[in-house]
Write a protein that holds these residues in place. Sequence first.
Motif, PDB file in Angstrom:
ATOM      1  N   GLY A 168       0.804  -1.216   0.000  1.00  0.00           N
ATOM      2  CA  GLY A 168       0.000   0.000   0.000  1.00  0.00           C
ATOM      3  C   GLY A 168       0.832   1.259   0.000  1.00  0.00           C
ATOM      4  O   GLY A 168       0.371   2.310   0.449  1.00  0.00           O
ATOM      5  N   TYR A 169       2.076   1.149  -0.502  1.00  0.00           N
ATOM      6  CA  TYR A 169       3.025   2.262  -0.505  1.00  0.00           C
ATOM      7  C   TYR A 169       3.192   2.841   0.893  1.00  0.00           C
ATOM      8  O   TYR A 169       3.184   4.061   1.110  1.00  0.00           O
ATOM      9  N   ARG A 170       3.351   1.930   1.840  1.00  0.00           N
ATOM     10  CA  ARG A 170       3.549   2.319   3.240  1.00  0.00           C
ATOM     11  C   ARG A 170       4.848   3.118   3.377  1.00  0.00           C
ATOM     12  O   ARG A 170       5.869   2.784   2.774  1.00  0.00           O
ATOM     13  N   VAL A 171       4.828   4.161   4.192  1.00  0.00           N
ATOM     14  CA  VAL A 171       5.985   5.026   4.361  1.00  0.00           C
ATOM     15  C   VAL A 171       6.621   4.802   5.727  1.00  0.00           C
ATOM     16  O   VAL A 171       5.922   4.521   6.713  1.00  0.00           O
ATOM     17  N   SER A 172       7.926   4.884   5.786  1.00  0.00           N
ATOM     18  CA  SER A 172       8.634   4.883   7.070  1.00  0.00           C
ATOM     19  C   SER A 172       9.488   6.143   7.129  1.00  0.00           C
ATOM     20  O   SER A 172      10.175   6.494   6.163  1.00  0.00           O
ATOM     21  N   VAL A 173       9.423   6.824   8.260  1.00  0.00           N
ATOM     22  CA  VAL A 173      10.133   8.086   8.443  1.00  0.00           C
ATOM     23  C   VAL A 173      10.843   8.044   9.787  1.00  0.00           C
ATOM     24  O   VAL A 173      10.241   7.703  10.805  1.00  0.00           O
ATOM     25  N   GLY A 174      12.138   8.404   9.768  1.00  0.00           N
ATOM     26  CA  GLY A 174      12.903   8.419  11.004  1.00  0.00           C
ATOM     27  C   GLY A 174      12.621   9.646  11.842  1.00  0.00           C
ATOM     28  O   GLY A 174      11.739  10.453  11.550  1.00  0.00           O
ATOM     29  N   GLU A 175      13.400   9.788  12.905  1.00  0.00           N
ATOM     30  CA  GLU A 175      13.221  10.913  13.812  1.00  0.00           C
ATOM     31  C   GLU A 175      13.605  12.232  13.145  1.00  0.00           C
ATOM     32  O   GLU A 175      14.495  12.266  12.293  1.00  0.00           O
ATOM     33  N   PRO A 176      12.957  13.319  13.510  1.00  0.00           N
ATOM     34  CA  PRO A 176      13.318  14.634  12.954  1.00  0.00           C
ATOM     35  C   PRO A 176      14.752  15.020  13.319  1.00  0.00           C
ATOM     36  O   PRO A 176      15.238  14.704  14.415  1.00  0.00           O
ATOM     37  N   ASP A 177      15.418  15.677  12.385  1.00  0.00           N
ATOM     38  CA  ASP A 177      16.759  16.190  12.620  1.00  0.00           C
ATOM     39  C   ASP A 177      16.622  17.662  13.014  1.00  0.00           C
ATOM     40  O   ASP A 177      16.520  18.545  12.173  1.00  0.00           O
ATOM     41  N   VAL A 178      16.626  17.926  14.313  1.00  0.00           N
ATOM     42  CA  VAL A 178      16.376  19.286  14.795  1.00  0.00           C
ATOM     43  C   VAL A 178      17.499  20.235  14.404  1.00  0.00           C
ATOM     44  O   VAL A 178      17.302  21.446  14.314  1.00  0.00           O
ATOM     45  N   SER A 179      18.710  19.686  14.141  1.00  0.00           N
ATOM     46  CA  SER A 179      19.829  20.543  13.768  1.00  0.00           C
ATOM     47  C   SER A 179      19.666  21.100  12.364  1.00  0.00           C
ATOM     48  O   SER A 179      20.343  22.066  12.001  1.00  0.00           O
ATOM     49  N   ARG A 180      18.775  20.516  11.572  1.00  0.00           N
ATOM     50  CA  ARG A 180      18.549  20.975  10.202  1.00  0.00           C
ATOM     51  C   ARG A 180      17.087  21.363   9.992  1.00  0.00           C
ATOM     52  O   ARG A 180      16.545  21.200   8.911  1.00  0.00           O
ATOM     53  N   SER A 181      16.487  21.865  11.019  1.00  0.00           N
ATOM     54  CA  SER A 181      15.077  22.262  10.953  1.00  0.00           C
ATOM     55  C   SER A 181      14.890  23.574  11.701  1.00  0.00           C
ATOM     56  O   SER A 181      15.618  23.863  12.644  1.00  0.00           O
ATOM     57  N   ASN A 182      13.929  24.366  11.248  1.00  0.00           N
ATOM     58  CA  ASN A 182      13.615  25.582  12.004  1.00  0.00           C
ATOM     59  C   ASN A 182      12.212  25.538  12.594  1.00  0.00           C
ATOM     60  O   ASN A 182      11.767  26.501  13.199  1.00  0.00           O
ATOM     61  N   VAL A 183      11.503  24.408  12.405  1.00  0.00           N
ATOM     62  CA  VAL A 183      10.227  24.155  13.058  1.00  0.00           C
ATOM     63  C   VAL A 183      10.191  22.694  13.474  1.00  0.00           C
ATOM     64  O   VAL A 183      10.993  21.888  13.024  1.00  0.00           O
ATOM     65  N   ALA A 184       9.259  22.377  14.311  1.00  0.00           N
ATOM     66  CA  ALA A 184       9.077  20.992  14.752  1.00  0.00           C
ATOM     67  C   ALA A 184       7.675  20.542  14.394  1.00  0.00           C
ATOM     68  O   ALA A 184       6.712  21.311  14.474  1.00  0.00           O
ATOM     69  N   THR A 185       7.560  19.303  13.975  1.00  0.00           N
ATOM     70  CA  THR A 185       6.245  18.735  13.694  1.00  0.00           C
ATOM     71  C   THR A 185       5.835  17.844  14.855  1.00  0.00           C
ATOM     72  O   THR A 185       6.574  17.690  15.835  1.00  0.00           O
ATOM     73  N   CYS A 186       4.655  17.239  14.750  1.00  0.00           N
ATOM     74  CA  CYS A 186       4.167  16.426  15.863  1.00  0.00           C
ATOM     75  C   CYS A 186       5.011  15.166  16.035  1.00  0.00           C
ATOM     76  O   CYS A 186       5.662  14.694  15.113  1.00  0.00           O
ATOM     77  N   SER A 187       5.020  14.623  17.213  1.00  0.00           N
ATOM     78  CA  SER A 187       5.873  13.502  17.577  1.00  0.00           C
ATOM     79  C   SER A 187       5.499  12.229  16.822  1.00  0.00           C
ATOM     80  O   SER A 187       4.358  12.044  16.392  1.00  0.00           O
ATOM     81  N   HIS A 188       6.478  11.357  16.683  1.00  0.00           N
ATOM     82  CA  HIS A 188       6.231  10.061  16.047  1.00  0.00           C
ATOM     83  C   HIS A 188       5.223   9.222  16.828  1.00  0.00           C
ATOM     84  O   HIS A 188       4.610   8.304  16.285  1.00  0.00           O
ATOM     85  N   THR A 189       5.082   9.527  18.108  1.00  0.00           N
ATOM     86  CA  THR A 189       4.169   8.737  18.937  1.00  0.00           C
ATOM     87  C   THR A 189       2.715   9.131  18.732  1.00  0.00           C
ATOM     88  O   THR A 189       1.805   8.428  19.159  1.00  0.00           O
ATOM     89  N   VAL A 190       2.494  10.271  18.067  1.00  0.00           N
ATOM     90  CA  VAL A 190       1.124  10.721  17.821  1.00  0.00           C
ATOM     91  C   VAL A 190       0.549   9.933  16.651  1.00  0.00           C
ATOM     92  O   VAL A 190       1.180   9.787  15.608  1.00  0.00           O
TER      93      VAL A 190
END
Length: 515
Positions: free
Chosen positions: A183-205
């Motif tokens: 089903g074209y399932r996606v996997s995404v690792g943890e956010p890289d805060v050192s290369r981001s200027n915003v944060a998205t919702c947690s992986h646990t959500v």
Amino acid sequence: MNAELLVVITLLCRTASSQLNWTVQRDDLSEYKLDSSVAGVRSDLECATLARPQHQAIKFDRERYTCRLYSCQLGTSGCRKCRNARNSTLPLLLVRQLDELGRTCWRTFQHRVDGSVDFYRNWTNYLTEFGQGEDRNYWMGLEAIHQLTRAGDRRVRWEMSDWNGTRYWWEDANFAVQDASQGYRVSVGEPDVSRSNVATCSHTVGAYMNNAMFSTQDKDQDTWSSNCAVTYQGAWWYGSCHCFNPNGRYFTPPAAFYLSEPLWADGLTFSSPGIGYPLNHYYSMKTFECMSNLVPQALWSSLPGSRQGAGAFTKHQQTNNQFSPVDYVVLGVFLAASLAVGIVASFIGRRKGNAEDGSAGSDEKEEFVMGGRKQQVIPVALSLLVSFNSAILILGGPAEIYFNGTMYVLSIFGEQIGCVLAALIFVPVFYQLRLTSSFEYLELRFKSRLVRLMGNFLLLINNGGLKAVIWTDVFQSVVMTAGILAIIIRGLIDLGGIGNVWQISYKYGRIEFDK
């Protein structure tokens, strides 16, 4: 001839890059900020030496001898986009690789810039590419995204801008999309805060996209009780719906400024915890772009515009700069071969001299030092060539052209004049005086025994005699010329031909005969 070969090698090296972590690539200067401009710079190599860690791009103006140093306004790694590299209307720059792994550019797989393309589509539409191209409204297609991310170390970058022109971005590691059977399932690792200027919702959500299958209006694969694609007028990797909705409805002001019920979270919304408006589901962004890297070389060569003149970028790939066991074996074989050639030539020469003269001591000095004055022209010429083309010349010649351009070629004419003068003036003097070496001449000229002793000491190192030296040099000249030609041929293949090499070298000030 070897001077010309050095020029070609230098241009190949220059075209590849001035350092291992620089790439010649077209890019959009509007995404960069000019930090400084330095006058009196002679080359792009010198320009690169002025760059500091914060500088992500440099531009050398060969007409004004000016170096411009740029930093990226989208973080340390946000400015290199593959779609820019193939845009022939953009300027050629020297840009840093994205990171220590040598990543080259971000490949766009989703892009929204206005409402001219409808993204509320069915499953069949999302399987394949649609839109106006990567520069505008675009969707790569699920199968293509799977192929892009199925192998290698991938990152994903999300970029967006609000209606005031403020840019936001964040990156995640280990991005991959599985095939149709999953089903074209996606996997995404943890956010890289050192290369981001915003944060998205947690992986646990539950609303986050990690481990979600792709859903459209006619294929519900989310984990919510209803169809998120229908509820929020889009298509995405919805979990218990979404934290951001890049393929949602496109709203323009004033509607984009406040999405009240029932339009809440329908637009290009992004929810960042703890920040609030405009980074929440009440505000619809002006642009949204989703990208992945690194691009495999095999895939890059199949992309539109790749390796087509200046529209494509060239890259000097990082290589291992240490000897492997195979390298040591090859080096040992060539050293042993050179030694064997010298020994065999010395043995044959002495035996032949003994047979002709009838005694082992007959004119041994003449045979040892002068080779009997009967050596053939071609071996002697090759020996002189190898003696002249030392390691210093092989390394120093390209460096000279790197810094000062092809004006170095003019030295070839002086060398030809020098060879003629040496043949007509100096060689006859030595030959008719029947001197065994220039050191013997120096003793006669300066009446200094010490000078001659120093010369004799150096000659003792080559204890196989002149014949051995000549034939060893012949072997080494073949190996050296073959190596130079191999570098040239491989470089031309990697860089797309002599036309590309010449164009980029001219662009960055390496082709000049009048400065």
